[in-house]
Design a protein around this motif. Structure first.
Motif, mmCIF file in Angstrom:
data_model
loop_
_atom_site.group_PDB
_atom_site.id
_atom_site.type_symbol
_atom_site.label_atom_id
_atom_site.label_comp_id
_atom_site.label_asym_id
_atom_site.label_seq_id
_atom_site.Cartn_x
_atom_site.Cartn_y
_atom_site.Cartn_z
ATOM 1 N N THR A 25 27.987 17.926 -41.920
ATOM 2 C CA THR A 25 28.831 17.789 -43.388
ATOM 3 C C THR A 25 28.711 16.022 -43.230
ATOM 4 O O THR A 25 28.363 15.463 -42.597
ATOM 5 N N MET A 26 29.434 15.705 -44.493
ATOM 6 C CA MET A 26 29.469 14.341 -44.554
ATOM 7 C C MET A 26 31.132 14.014 -44.888
ATOM 8 O O MET A 26 31.750 14.653 -45.943
ATOM 9 N N ALA A 46 29.137 8.320 -45.147
ATOM 10 C CA ALA A 46 28.308 7.699 -46.121
ATOM 11 C C ALA A 46 28.345 6.100 -46.165
ATOM 12 O O ALA A 46 27.327 5.439 -46.846
ATOM 13 N N THR A 136 33.038 8.928 -51.502
ATOM 14 C CA THR A 136 31.994 9.843 -51.005
ATOM 15 C C THR A 136 31.712 11.078 -51.904
ATOM 16 O O THR A 136 30.357 11.346 -52.481
ATOM 17 N N HIS A 137 32.892 11.722 -52.340
ATOM 18 C CA HIS A 137 32.591 12.836 -53.155
ATOM 19 C C HIS A 137 33.258 12.811 -54.309
ATOM 20 O O HIS A 137 34.497 12.898 -54.469
ATOM 21 N N THR A 159 28.345 9.229 -54.022
ATOM 22 C CA THR A 159 27.155 9.941 -53.523
ATOM 23 C C THR A 159 26.894 11.026 -54.341
ATOM 24 O O THR A 159 27.597 11.512 -55.042
ATOM 25 N N SER A 161 26.605 13.807 -52.999
ATOM 26 C CA SER A 161 26.801 15.030 -52.258
ATOM 27 C C SER A 161 27.113 16.232 -53.233
ATOM 28 O O SER A 161 27.458 17.359 -52.782
ATOM 29 N N SER A 180 20.600 11.967 -49.631
ATOM 30 C CA SER A 180 19.607 13.120 -49.426
ATOM 31 C C SER A 180 18.819 12.847 -48.123
ATOM 32 O O SER A 180 18.750 13.756 -47.208
ATOM 33 N N LEU A 183 20.879 13.538 -44.854
ATOM 34 C CA LEU A 183 21.053 14.980 -44.413
ATOM 35 C C LEU A 183 19.865 15.599 -44.148
ATOM 36 O O LEU A 183 19.819 16.267 -43.203
#
Length: 205
Positions: A25-26, A46, A136-137, A159, A161, A180, A183
């Motif tokens: 996960t991130m 990130a 990040t999200h 990002t 995500s 990407s 990950l």
């Protein structure tokens, strides 16, 4: 609060029971969530991708905030918020000096964007020259895009995500960083039994 649900533990149990034997996960909302799992969890960051983009563009887009500040050799301030309920902030206090500076808000995610837009206004009131956001999200639910369009941000960097194509088409302030490769490399290294600690501070070429 007492008897409040711990939804993250429920999700951890569901993933494990479904057959997952490893989680990648991130930027978890709280790093302690890793402890809810009985299987290995690799929580990536990130931050390396953000720093790489910053250096490549040669801009001043300057836990998360302190680490980023240390890497960029800049000072940081904190915004303390108290919520009445989910997605509703009752008060917000700025701790630190942002007068005549470029302010960069850093957070792990933005949903309805009420908080970050309120925080951006607070920074300008405190004397900041410009305000950026790095998230990040980018969930951007409800009227989030409208809020960003009407907010004082110079740019809101997220990002991918979560797919951002539609959001970027609706809001020119949103910029996207591709994570990407991070990950993909984490999956490759896990599959081959290699260490992924390199990815905590570097972006694969």
């Amino acid at each position: 609060m007492s008897r409040a649900p711990i939804s993250a533990k429920l999700v951890a149990n569901m993933l494990s029971v479904s057959g997952a034997d490893h989680i990648i996960t991130m930027d978890l909302h709280a790093s302690q969530i890793q402890g809810f799992f009985d299987i290995p969890v690799d929580n990536l960051y990130a931050e390396p991708a953000v720093l790489k983009v910053d250096k490549r563009k040669h801009t001043r887009m300057e836990e998360q905030v302190t680490a980023l500040a240390d890497h960029l050799n800049v000072e940081f301030a904190l915004i303390h918020k108290e919520r009445k309920k989910a997605n509703e902030v009752s008060s917000m206090v700025l701790v630190g000096d942002v007068k005549d500076r470029i302010a960069i808000l850093v957070d792990d995610m933005a949903d309805t964007c009420g908080t970050i837009c309120h925080a951006a206004d607070r920074l300008l009131e405190a004397g900041a020259q410009k305000v950026y956001a790095i998230l990040t999200h980018g969930i951007f639910s409800g009227s989030a895009i409208s809020r960003i369009n009407n907010a004082v941000f110079e740019a809101v960097v997220v990002t991918n995500s979560i797919p951002q194509d539609i959001h970027m088409a609706e809001c020119s302030k949103i910029q996207c960083i591709d994570i990407s490769m991070i990950l993909a490399e984490a999956i490759r290294r896990t599959h081959n039994g290699e260490s992924i600690s390199y990815l905590f501070s570097h972006v694969p070429m």
